[in-house]
Design a protein around this motif. Structure first.
Motif, mmCIF file in Angstrom:
data_model
loop_
_atom_site.group_PDB
_atom_site.id
_atom_site.type_symbol
_atom_site.label_atom_id
_atom_site.label_comp_id
_atom_site.label_asym_id
_atom_site.label_seq_id
_atom_site.Cartn_x
_atom_site.Cartn_y
_atom_site.Cartn_z
ATOM 1 N N CYS A 95 68.071 11.662 -12.923
ATOM 2 C CA CYS A 95 68.184 10.300 -13.451
ATOM 3 C C CYS A 95 67.878 10.295 -14.943
ATOM 4 O O CYS A 95 66.765 9.954 -15.369
ATOM 5 C CB CYS A 95 67.230 9.363 -12.700
ATOM 6 N N HIS A 125 83.220 -0.413 -10.700
ATOM 7 C CA HIS A 125 81.991 -1.164 -10.926
ATOM 8 C C HIS A 125 81.049 -0.254 -11.733
ATOM 9 O O HIS A 125 80.434 0.652 -11.191
ATOM 10 C CB HIS A 125 81.346 -1.572 -9.602
ATOM 11 N N LEU A 126 80.975 -0.487 -13.026
ATOM 12 C CA LEU A 126 80.217 0.391 -13.905
ATOM 13 C C LEU A 126 78.732 0.076 -13.848
ATOM 14 O O LEU A 126 78.324 -1.069 -13.615
ATOM 15 C CB LEU A 126 80.729 0.265 -15.340
ATOM 16 N N GLY A 127 77.934 1.136 -14.070
ATOM 17 C CA GLY A 127 76.487 0.996 -14.059
ATOM 18 C C GLY A 127 75.884 1.300 -15.409
ATOM 19 O O GLY A 127 76.584 1.537 -16.408
ATOM 20 N N THR A 128 74.555 1.336 -15.456
ATOM 21 C CA THR A 128 73.832 1.575 -16.706
ATOM 22 C C THR A 128 74.192 2.924 -17.320
ATOM 23 O O THR A 128 74.325 3.045 -18.548
ATOM 24 C CB THR A 128 72.317 1.520 -16.451
ATOM 25 N N THR A 129 74.370 3.946 -16.482
ATOM 26 C CA THR A 129 74.658 5.275 -17.018
ATOM 27 C C THR A 129 76.066 5.385 -17.580
ATOM 28 O O THR A 129 76.410 6.406 -18.177
ATOM 29 C CB THR A 129 74.461 6.347 -15.937
ATOM 30 N N ASP A 130 76.885 4.347 -17.411
ATOM 31 C CA ASP A 130 78.249 4.355 -17.938
ATOM 32 C C ASP A 130 78.327 3.744 -19.333
ATOM 33 O O ASP A 130 79.426 3.432 -19.816
ATOM 34 C CB ASP A 130 79.187 3.593 -16.991
ATOM 35 N N LYS A 131 77.185 3.566 -19.996
ATOM 36 C CA LYS A 131 77.174 2.880 -21.285
ATOM 37 C C LYS A 131 78.030 3.597 -22.326
ATOM 38 O O LYS A 131 78.634 2.945 -23.194
ATOM 39 C CB LYS A 131 75.740 2.713 -21.786
ATOM 40 N N ASP A 191 79.966 11.014 -19.821
ATOM 41 C CA ASP A 191 79.184 10.597 -18.661
ATOM 42 C C ASP A 191 78.097 11.636 -18.378
ATOM 43 O O ASP A 191 78.271 12.516 -17.543
ATOM 44 C CB ASP A 191 80.140 10.440 -17.465
#
Length: 437
Positions: free
Chosen positions: A220, A361-367, A176
């Protein structure tokens, strides 16, 4: 959204679980060599819910046995080191490091009981100050030719720490790249010349800007992932302006490790090893490409934060990680001191003994986390079908698994891939030991 069944599949490590059966097919760190420096080199070990004893015999050879004596189940970690093996104090039965029963002294003369007894023994090897054991079936995979395994002893340092949570959430914090700008944020930058042995406290390569400033002011990152033969590579880019770009390359080594840059000259290879379903150890090998490591200084730095013999953190959930609200307002984002291991410890332990991923709830940075979970489930499925999974490699394949590159630096008007590949080549070329290859 993840189902409860999927979460159980990935997190449970018992011998009768799909995930536990998979992890048993890889070498697992079980102790530090440092733990055997005292007058009695015997240590109890709990690994994936099973109990073992690790010892160094009179000939300097390591062995790992089931902890319960096959006579009447007494604890062999209290055994006596003598006569070529480990002797149970209950009735004197003696076992060597291969599990061979050498003596059953209370039996009558002529008894052949000893010849019929064998204790379960497991392969165990030392690599860069860490003892790795294999408790699976068949032949273990070969060790890759990673930097942490091939560097001379004086260029590596090993340590470990206890975490009171499931192994998977402990690993996922290292997949992460976005969290570092928040969890490890410092409001002031220390003198980078005082950063030896401390992660995120020096300056990035090819830059005088402290890493703490980069993380604080550019929060970011643009994250990309690439599958590799050993797992995956993650690249996090932060645009600094005027053509300057911060490039951080980290790696996930399947199934349970990541390899990341600690500083311009040092990397960290860190494994996350289940004690059971709700606790784990992290084991780390620090590898220097420049000067030999100062093992004493690095050990003293860490022993200020960990208690022996269990390597339990002094800051923990029972003392609220020494949380200080004034510090949180004025010095650090967490208010939990300046050691990032404490920050990570709070983050993963606060998720509970086993994180309930049905609520996340995963986001883009959790790819990277999403990609790793897919790799893990695919490996579990492959193993259940009787097929080899990722990183179950033979010696020929292992020899091709080198590096991997772990870079933290700043490039100017240059593609990120071109920069980190070149930075890795330069570091190896200038290294006393890495240039030999």
């Amino acid at each position: 959204m993840m189902s409860r069944e999927q979460n159980e599949l990935m997190t449970r490590v018992g011998a009768d679980t799909p995930g536990g059966r998979l992890l048993r097919q890889y070498w697992q760190p079980v102790a530090l060599v440092d733990e055997f420096e005292g007058e009695r080199p015997v240590r109890p070990v709990r690994l994936m819910g099973q109990d073992f004893v690790v010892f160094r015999d009179e000939h300097g050879q390591y062995g790992m046995l089931d902890r319960d004596c096959p006579h009447r189940g007494a604890d062999l970690s209290f055994g006596r080191l003598e006569d070529g093996g480990l002797r149970c104090p209950f009735h004197g039965w003696l076992f060597d490091r291969n599990g061979t029963c050498l003596e059953t002294p209370a039996e009558p003369a002529g008894s052949k009981l000893c010849q019929r007894i064998r204790q379960n023994a497991y392969p165990i090897v030392e690599r860069s100050g860490v003892l790795f054991a294999f408790i699976g079936e068949g032949e273990p995979p070969a060790f890759p030719a990673f930097d942490c395994f091939i560097a001379p002893d004086q260029y590596t340092f090993a340590f470990k720490g206890l975490l009171e949570c499931n192994w998977l959430q402990a690993l996922e914090v290292g997949i992460d790249p976005a969290h570092a700008s928040f969890l490890h944020r410092f409001f002031e930058d220390d003198d980078v010349s005082e950063s030896y042995g401390k992660q995120f406290r020096g300056a990035s390569a090819d830059s005088a800007m402290p890493i703490t400033q980069v993380l604080r002011e550019y929060d970011c990152p643009d994250i990309s992932i690439a599958p590799t033969d050993y797992g995956m590579r993650l690249t996090a880019l932060r645009e600094l302006g005027d053509g300057h770009r911060h490039v951080r390359v980290t790696n996930v080594v399947f199934p349970q490790a990541f390899i990341i840059p600690m500083s311009a000259e040092m990397t960290i290879a860190q494994w996350h090893v289940p004690i059971d379903d709700t606790s784990c150890y992290w084991y780390a090998i620090f590898t220097s490409f420049t000067a030999p490591v100062d093992k004493q200084q690095m050990r003293e730095q860490r022993l200020a934060l960990y208690e022996l013999p269990d390597y339990r953190p002094r800051q923990n959930k029972r003392n609220h990680y020494d949380f200080n609200p004034y510090e949180q307002r004025t010095q650090t984002y967490t208010g939990m001191g300046h050691d990032i291991n404490v920050h990570d410890q709070w983050a993963v332990e606060s998720q509970g003994p086993i994180q309930d991923r049905t609520r996340e709830h995963l986001g883009t940075t959790d790819k990277g986390i999403i990609a790793y979970r897919k790799q893990l489930v695919a490996a579990i499925d492959a193993h259940q079908r009787g097929e080899k999974a990722l990183m179950m490699v033979d010696a020929a394949k292992a020899a091709t698994l080198t590096g991997p590159a772990s870079i933290d630096g700043v490039c100017v008007n240059q593609p990120a891939d071109e920069y980190w590949i070149g930075a890795d080549v330069r570091r190896r070329t200038e290294s006393e030991w890495a240039s030999r290859g």
